[in-house]
Motif scaffolding. Structure first.
Motif, PDB file in Angstrom:
ATOM      1  N   LEU A  66      -2.249  -1.098   0.971  1.00 64.41           N
ATOM      2  CA  LEU A  66      -1.490  -0.394   2.009  1.00 64.41           C
ATOM      3  C   LEU A  66      -1.240  -1.246   3.241  1.00 64.41           C
ATOM      4  N   GLY A  67      -2.146  -2.146   3.530  1.00 62.29           N
ATOM      5  CA  GLY A  67      -2.013  -2.985   4.712  1.00 62.29           C
ATOM      6  C   GLY A  67      -2.726  -2.388   5.905  1.00 62.29           C
ATOM      7  N   SER A  68      -3.068  -3.252   6.841  1.00 63.48           N
ATOM      8  CA  SER A  68      -3.865  -2.814   7.984  1.00 63.48           C
ATOM      9  C   SER A  68      -3.112  -1.872   8.915  1.00 63.48           C
ATOM     10  N   GLY A  69      -1.812  -2.048   9.070  1.00 62.15           N
ATOM     11  CA  GLY A  69      -1.034  -1.187   9.960  1.00 62.15           C
ATOM     12  C   GLY A  69      -1.037   0.271   9.533  1.00 62.15           C
ATOM     13  N   PRO A  70      -0.624   0.562   8.292  1.00 62.74           N
ATOM     14  CA  PRO A  70      -0.629   1.954   7.836  1.00 62.74           C
ATOM     15  C   PRO A  70      -2.028   2.575   7.809  1.00 62.74           C
ATOM     16  N   VAL A  71      -3.025   1.799   7.436  1.00 62.13           N
ATOM     17  CA  VAL A  71      -4.395   2.324   7.430  1.00 62.13           C
ATOM     18  C   VAL A  71      -4.838   2.634   8.858  1.00 62.13           C
ATOM     19  N   ALA A  72      -4.504   1.749   9.791  1.00 60.70           N
ATOM     20  CA  ALA A  72      -4.856   1.976  11.198  1.00 60.70           C
ATOM     21  C   ALA A  72      -4.140   3.207  11.743  1.00 60.70           C
ATOM     22  N   ASP A  73      -2.885   3.399  11.363  1.00 61.39           N
ATOM     23  CA  ASP A  73      -2.148   4.586  11.800  1.00 61.39           C
ATOM     24  C   ASP A  73      -2.810   5.857  11.283  1.00 61.39           C
ATOM     25  N   PHE A  74      -3.195   5.845  10.010  1.00 62.99           N
ATOM     26  CA  PHE A  74      -3.876   6.995   9.405  1.00 62.99           C
ATOM     27  C   PHE A  74      -5.209   7.232  10.113  1.00 62.99           C
ATOM     28  N   ALA A  75      -5.934   6.153  10.379  1.00 58.04           N
ATOM     29  CA  ALA A  75      -7.229   6.261  11.064  1.00 58.04           C
ATOM     30  C   ALA A  75      -7.063   6.885  12.442  1.00 58.04           C
ATOM     31  N   LYS A  76      -6.042   6.459  13.154  1.00 56.27           N
ATOM     32  CA  LYS A  76      -5.800   6.979  14.503  1.00 56.27           C
ATOM     33  C   LYS A  76      -5.525   8.476  14.462  1.00 56.27           C
ATOM     34  N   LYS A  77      -4.743   8.920  13.480  1.00 49.14           N
ATOM     35  CA  LYS A  77      -4.448  10.348  13.365  1.00 49.14           C
ATOM     36  C   LYS A  77      -5.701  11.163  13.088  1.00 49.14           C
TER      37      LYS A  77
END
Length: 134
Positions: A66-77
């Motif tokens: 998935l990549g760090s960006g999408p995972v980070a976005d999900f984590a933030k939510k």
């Protein structure tokens, strides 16, 4: 209740939206399967779509695909660390994709994705909407 129901039970209000955004951001179920295939995990994603047992995936594999960006976005939510988000997605994605593809095909899965909270087969829609309200 399956693993998806149990995992989502402890997550915040934006978890279903975060999952929906994540899938849409990768081109829906078919796009996600293609991305897994490009990373040598096509058989794993195919098992989630197909009618047989779902193959497992590790948090590391999720982060890689998935990549760090999408995972980070999900984590933030969710209000969790990216590592926790990857672990959550490793448990969540197989069952979510499986439920979005009840006929063993990615065709039509994105139509269900549009109404993730209300339309997932197997009763998950009602479970999600109730579980996300604290």
């Amino acid at each position: 209740m399956g693993l998806l129901d149990n995992v989502l039970g402890g997550l915040g209000d934006d978890a279903a939206g975060g999952l929906s955004d994540l899938l849409k951001g990768h081109g829906g179920v078919a796009g996600l399967a293609e991305k897994f295939g490009q990373n040598g995990l096509g058989d794993v994603a195919a098992s989630w779509i197909g009618k047989g047992a779902n193959a497992g995936v590790s948090a590391e594999q999720i982060a890689s695909v998935l990549g760090s960006g999408p995972v980070a976005d999900f984590a933030k939510k969710l209000g969790v660390s990216p590592e926790q988000a990857s672990e959550t997605l490793a448990g969540l994605l197989p069952e979510a994709v499986d439920r979005l593809t009840p006929n063993g095909s990615a065709e039509g899965a994105d139509d269900l994705l549009g109404g993730l909270l209300n339309n997932l087969p197997g009763g998950i829609g009602d479970a999600l909407s109730g579980l996300f309200k604290r």
